[in-house]
Scaffold this active site. Structure first.
Site, PDB file in Angstrom:
ATOM      1  N   ASP A 106     -16.439  49.917  68.334  1.00 32.46           N
ATOM      2  CA  ASP A 106     -17.068  48.598  68.382  1.00 32.46           C
ATOM      3  C   ASP A 106     -16.113  47.658  69.116  1.00 32.46           C
ATOM      4  O   ASP A 106     -15.211  48.133  69.807  1.00 32.46           O
ATOM      5  CB  ASP A 106     -17.460  48.106  66.965  1.00 32.46           C
ATOM      6  CG  ASP A 106     -16.247  47.965  66.043  1.00 32.46           C
ATOM      7  OD1 ASP A 106     -15.111  47.879  66.545  1.00 32.46           O
ATOM      8  OD2 ASP A 106     -16.449  47.926  64.810  1.00 32.46           O
ATOM      9  N   HIS A 110     -12.531  48.211  66.963  1.00 33.95           N
ATOM     10  CA  HIS A 110     -12.006  49.448  66.371  1.00 33.95           C
ATOM     11  C   HIS A 110     -12.113  50.656  67.284  1.00 33.95           C
ATOM     12  O   HIS A 110     -13.130  50.837  67.949  1.00 33.95           O
ATOM     13  CB  HIS A 110     -12.739  49.729  65.054  1.00 33.95           C
ATOM     14  CG  HIS A 110     -12.653  48.581  64.106  1.00 33.95           C
ATOM     15  ND1 HIS A 110     -13.697  47.716  63.892  1.00 33.95           N
ATOM     16  CD2 HIS A 110     -11.617  48.127  63.363  1.00 33.95           C
ATOM     17  CE1 HIS A 110     -13.318  46.779  63.038  1.00 33.95           C
ATOM     18  NE2 HIS A 110     -12.055  47.001  62.700  1.00 33.95           N
ATOM     19  N   SER A 160      -8.712  46.993  58.567  1.00 34.64           N
ATOM     20  CA  SER A 160      -9.864  47.848  58.855  1.00 34.64           C
ATOM     21  C   SER A 160      -9.481  49.157  59.546  1.00 34.64           C
ATOM     22  O   SER A 160     -10.270  50.096  59.552  1.00 34.64           O
ATOM     23  CB  SER A 160     -10.875  47.084  59.710  1.00 34.64           C
ATOM     24  OG  SER A 160     -10.229  46.543  60.842  1.00 34.64           O
TER      25      SER A 160
END
Ligand SMILES: *[C@@H]1O[C@H](CO)[C@@H](O)[C@H](O)[C@H]1NC(C)=O
Length: 353
Positions: free
Chosen positions: A316, A319, A36
């Site tokens: 978040d 991340h 991600s």
């Protein structure tokens, strides 16, 4: 014969047009592999919980939510910019035609070195799957350029970036609810399993023509807001991943000794993250900026995030914000200390012939 010459001429013109149009580029092409931290839209097309194509993701990105797991740009965006690319390298899911000659981003949120890592999130692309996709790109490139030889010459010049391993911890070794690895293996043994698999995968990348490769170590996972608790817990978690990073640095040395004509560099993300965040204007390092879902640790769709996003390290629970991604990309491109990148940084790596 005439047809063949026309074909060669056409292929050469194509490479010229695609790669030389903007003369500032330091490499003609970049390929990204990762999770991600790298994904820029591939998971949008998968049945998975690991998705970021909704608000507030992308609140600071010109095109809005794109699937990047950040408020704005991610590490590949900043690296591409440092390397002289005007536009982002496209995700594999939508990269079509001659665009692939500039490179492709295979990153998939939740993906890891081991196929089972992240499986609890649904359909995510592991390193194995990403290499299969790269094989398709290589085949397409041979067709576009007219021969294997010309494709190889082009592929040899590209930069390859792999940022893998985070999910083998976050969504495997540190997820005993879904995986048995913690019970089965010591941290040392698990790190050995990961690096043995990664070695085979990186050798495959070399066989596909990669000669300039940057490998990111895993971050200090203990400091992620998702895991933040006692100092003891954070320290012991970071020690678990340290085994992998130490082995990875040794793996990079080994590949450099054995794979002729290739240079691999190790990016020490731990060292880069050690810097004083206040020099970046960051004031909050322990809490995320967006309102996170208790279940996933990702931003709750539609909820309003903090307004001072530049002052947060984390967007978040997992991340970094665009500000933190920028710092990571800049220091891996141009090391601020010799410990950031070993044996050299990306800027020097791409200068090699
Ligand atoms: C990375 O940097 C950290 C912090 O300086 C250091 O403790 C560690 O040994 C380095 N890791 C490797 C593999 O070089």
């Amino acid at each position: 014969m005439a047809a063949r010459i026309t074909n060669i001429f056409y292929s050469m013109l194509l490479v010229y047009l695609i790669t030389k149009c903007d003369g500032k580029k330091q490499v003609p092409c970049v390929f990204f592999f990762g999770d991600s931290l790298t994904d820029n839209g591939n998971n949008n097309f998968l049945a998975t919980a690991a998705k970021a194509n909704h608000t507030p993701y992308g609140i600071d990105y010109p095109a809005g939510p794109t699937g990047r797991f950040s408020n704005g740009k991610n590490i590949p965006d900043f690296l591409a910019k440092s390397l002289g690319f005007e536009k982002a390298i496209p995700p594999f899911a939508t990269a079509k035609g001659t665009k692939i000659l500039k490179g492709v981003n295979y990153g998939s949120g939740g993906g890891g070195i081991l196929d089972e890592s992240g499986s609890q999130l649904g359909d995510v692309m592991s390193m194995k799957k990403q290499l299969i996709n790269h094989g398709k790109t290589v085949a397409d490139m041979k067709l576009l350029l007219g021969s294997s030889g010309r494709a190889r010459v082009h592929l040899n010049k590209c930069l390859y970036v792999s940022n893998m391993g985070n999910n083998d911890y976050i969504n495997n070794y540190l997820s005993p609810k879904y995986h048995l690895s913690t019970t089965l293996y010591t941290p040392q043994k698990f790190a050995a399993i990961l690096t043995n698999q990664y070695r085979r995968q990186l050798r495959r990348l070399y066989k596909y023509g990669a000669r300039k490769v940057a490998i990111y170590g895993v971050g200090s996972i203990g400091y992620l807001p998702q895991f933040r608790s006692t100092v003891e817990f954070m320290d012991s978690t970071n020690q678990v991943t340290q085994h992998f990073n130490d082995r990875l640095a040794t793996l990079v040395q080994g590949l450099n000794a054995r794979l002729s004509g290739a240079q691999f560099v190790f990016i020490n993300t731990t060292n880069i993250a050690l810097g004083d965040p206040s020099t970046l204007g960051i004031k909050v390092v322990d809490n995320p900026c967006c309102v996170v879902s208790k279940q996933t640790g990702l931003c709750d769709a539609g909820k309003k995030p903090c307004h001072n996003r530049n002052e947060y390290y984390f967007w978040d629970n997992f991340h970094p914000t665009e500000t933190a991604n920028h710092a990571m990309a800049i220091r891996s491109y141009a090391a601020a200390s010799p410990a950031d990148a070993y044996p050299t940084d990306i800027r020097n790596l791409v200068r090699r012939n």
